[in-house]
Design a protein around this motif. Structure first.
Motif, PDB file in Angstrom:
ATOM      1  N   TYR A 299      36.892  47.312  39.511  1.00  0.00           N
ATOM      2  CA  TYR A 299      37.203  45.878  39.401  1.00  0.00           C
ATOM      3  C   TYR A 299      37.882  45.607  38.066  1.00  0.00           C
ATOM      4  N   HIS A 300      39.073  45.017  38.111  1.00  0.00           N
ATOM      5  CA  HIS A 300      39.858  44.856  36.882  1.00  0.00           C
ATOM      6  C   HIS A 300      40.360  43.422  36.686  1.00  0.00           C
ATOM      7  N   VAL A 301      39.664  42.449  37.237  1.00  0.00           N
ATOM      8  CA  VAL A 301      40.071  41.053  37.072  1.00  0.00           C
ATOM      9  C   VAL A 301      39.466  40.502  35.779  1.00  0.00           C
ATOM     10  N   HIS A 302      40.290  39.851  34.976  1.00  0.00           N
ATOM     11  CA  HIS A 302      39.825  39.285  33.711  1.00  0.00           C
ATOM     12  C   HIS A 302      39.994  37.764  33.741  1.00  0.00           C
ATOM     13  N   LEU A 303      38.951  37.075  33.315  1.00  0.00           N
ATOM     14  CA  LEU A 303      38.981  35.619  33.216  1.00  0.00           C
ATOM     15  C   LEU A 303      38.640  35.211  31.794  1.00  0.00           C
TER      16      LEU A 303
END
Length: 607
Positions: free
Chosen positions: A314-318
């Motif tokens: 998982y590589h989603v950044h917020l």
């Protein structure tokens, strides 16, 4: 082909590129008459010298596990419940090898013919013992039972088995079904299999309804409902019965269970990922019968937080602000148990424009109304004005909408700015769609003109919100009931079974439609509470009283009450003196608008 793809510690699905040719679970196999019907009996295990069997029974007092009294008790029940066919061909699962060996010895001393099989036995001996169990020709060499620990969990096919006895706590739903499955193969001259489950005070008793129902959501209400209704919902001619003490032990286990345990959540996630061959979406958990994903929300704040911590792919950044809003949606907004807030946000995000005809849209699409009080409540929720002060500070970024001078609604500028991030926007829409689906499934059938649904469960906070109160009150301030003068509503909260050291409030059902409840104390029949409850003044004529009951406070995870509809005080209040607290209270006779559904009623009033 495998009967247990989810028991492996590796990704068995990847061998087949995650393409499942066909999948069938226990419930469907029973419906399609592919398995032998079973009659399951949950039987209270024996107490010996006042000691109830629990998870440490073998450590504390092994002699009790193999005592003559227990042996005689098991044999008595096995004879009483019987089997299908000319003679018994049984399989008995024990907790440990030495227990199996001692019990086999004592069964043999009582004229039964038994053997023990463990992992220590070679294949030749296993085949010989199984042949003696199934052989109907050589009478002198026959066996009645095989005792075992775990070698028969899977991979062994003995269709002739007509009785399965479980003398061990449930290890997991998968293992339970595997052991049950040893008797489910069809066989000539076998009409059904009898399953006897001796239930002690085991921590994992809550897994029994999970295993029998096939529901892997780990939702506690689903577990309780299956214990109450299992006999009515099991497919085909199979039956499920629990004696009263067994029910009580399973309910206690459900209350104490930690169903949001991180190990359980991670295992459920891994199993689902193996099955799909990718990172599951939020909707996938429901679609493929996995754990209730809201348990991940409760434990980790959001699915995003869970993936960020435990999923290497998982590589989603917020941003921190976006993560805060995602957590608010995950833990709070989609759990509002009302469609109004979620649908308003979804439409505003989709069309990026103001909405003028919101009320008409709700009526046409969902058949729910919205008066001025509801509208003001929706605005308070979406502008972060309803929560307690601490929560308002925590979610200060979550001012999501604004109402314009022309009466239309639009997204707040800050929230609109965050939505320019496509990853963030997709997460928000996924959560809203999930929440709306949840509402349709659980809360779409609203009671009269309220936003409640009969027999669904609500927290104190839910009730304050759905009654359109201006603020979320502390539970201590609400007590047994609280009158809100703005909305003229008075919710009554009852813990039906009190703790032993609690003040003796004798709230009690007389019947499904008649409840006797006590006021707070000290109170006299001339108090303002009595005026509100009995609608004695002109301004109280339109008061509405709603009933919320939970069995007790024992559930370690949920603090929710069943909604049982509107209630009406009849007759006059009866003054009583509270001996324990040395002060006054009064009794109230309530008539329920809708008599309590029988299964819920039985669950609440049973000891």
């Amino acid at each position: 082909m495998t009967a247990s793809p989810d028991t492996n510690q590796y990704d068995i699905y990847s061998i087949f590129n995650h393409h499942i040719a066909y999948e069938i679970r226990l419930q469907q196999a029973l419906e399609e008459d592919l398995l032998c019907p079973f009659h399951y009996f949950g039987i209270t295990d024996l107490e010996i010298n006042g000691e109830v069997f629990d998870d440490n029974a073998g450590v504390k007092n092994f002699s009790n596990l193999i005592s003559d009294a227990r042996v005689d008790y098991v044999i008595e029940k096995a004879n009483y419940y019987g089997f299908s066919g000319d003679r018994v061909k049984g399989l008995i699962f024990c907790s440990r090898k030495d227990e199996a060996k001692e019990l086999s010895k004592k069964f043999n001393e009582r004229g039964l013919r038994t053997e023990v099989l463990t992992g220590e036995d070679n294949q030749e001996r296993r085949e010989n013992v199984i042949a003696r169990l199934t052989d109907d020709e050589k009478i002198d060499n026959q066996l009645d039972y095989i005792f075992t620990v775990d070698i028969f969990n899977e991979g062994v096919d003995i269709p002739e088995i007509n009785q399965v006895i479980m003398l061990r706590p449930t290890q997991s739903p998968v293992v339970f079904v595997q052991q049950l499955g040893r008797g489910l193969r069809k066989c000539e001259r076998k009409e059904y299999v009898v399953v006897l489950d001796f239930i002690g005070n085991y921590m994992n008793n809550f897994m029994i309804p999970i295993a029998l129902s096939g529901d892997r959501s780990y939702n506690k209400d689903a577990m309780r409902r299956y214990i109450r209704e299992g006999a009515r919902v099991i497919p085909g001619s199979s039956t499920i019965h629990f004696d009263e003490i067994s029910k009580k032990r399973i309910y206690a286990s459900i209350d104490a269970a930690r169903t949001n345990d991180m190990r359980l959540l991670k295992e459920s996630y891994k199993t689902l990922k193996y099955k799909l061959g990718r990172i599951p979406t939020i909707q996938d958990f429901k679609k493929f019968g996995s754990v209730d994903v809201t348990k991940i929300f409760e434990k980790c704040g959001s699915y995003h937080n869970f993936l960020k911590k435990y999923e290497k792919e998982y590589h989603v950044h917020l941003t921190k602000q976006q993560e805060n809003i995602i957590e608010y949606f995950s833990k709070k907004l989609i759990a509002y148990k009302r469609i109004h807030e979620m649908e308003l946000l979804r439409i505003l995000i989709d069309q990026k424009d103001r909405i003028l005809y919101y009320q008409r849209l709700l009526q046409e699409k969902y058949h729910v109304g919205m008066n001025e009080q509801v509208e003001e409540s929706v605005l308070r929720n979406l502008k972060n004005e309803f929560p307690k002060e601490e929560e308002r500070r925590k979610y200060s970024n979550c001012v999501l909408i604004e109402k314009n001078d022309d009466g239309s609604y639009s997204l707040s500028s800050k929230f609109q700015e965050e939505l320019s991030d496509n990853n963030f926007k997709e997460m928000i829409l996924e959560l809203l769609n999930f929440g709306i689906d949840q509402w349709k499934e659980k809360y779409g059938q609203t009671y009269r003109d309220t936003n409640f649904t009969l027999y669904q469960k609500y927290t104190y906070e839910d009730v304050c919100r759905l009654l359109n109160w201006k603020k979320n009150l502390n539970a201590q301030n609400i007590g047994g009931y609280y009158y809100d003068s703005d909305t003229k509503t008075l919710p009554v909260f009852i813990n039906y079974h009190k703790a032993e050291d609690a003040i003796a409030y004798e709230d009690r059902f007389v019947s499904e439609g008649h409840l006797i409840a006590l006021s707070k104390h000290p109170r006299k029949v001339t108090s303002s509470d009595a005026v509100h409850i009995y609608k004695q003044s002109e301004e109280d004529k339109n008061n509405r009283i709603f009933l919320f009951i939970r069995k007790n406070k024992d559930d370690n995870e949920a603090k929710e009450f069943y909604f049982l509809g509107e209630i009406f005080a009849e007759g006059s209040p009866r003054q009583i003196y509270m001996e324990k607290t040395k002060d006054n209270a009064f009794e109230i006779d309530y008539r329920l608008d809708v008599p309590v559904r029988s299964d819920i009623y039985d669950y609440i009033v049973s000891d």
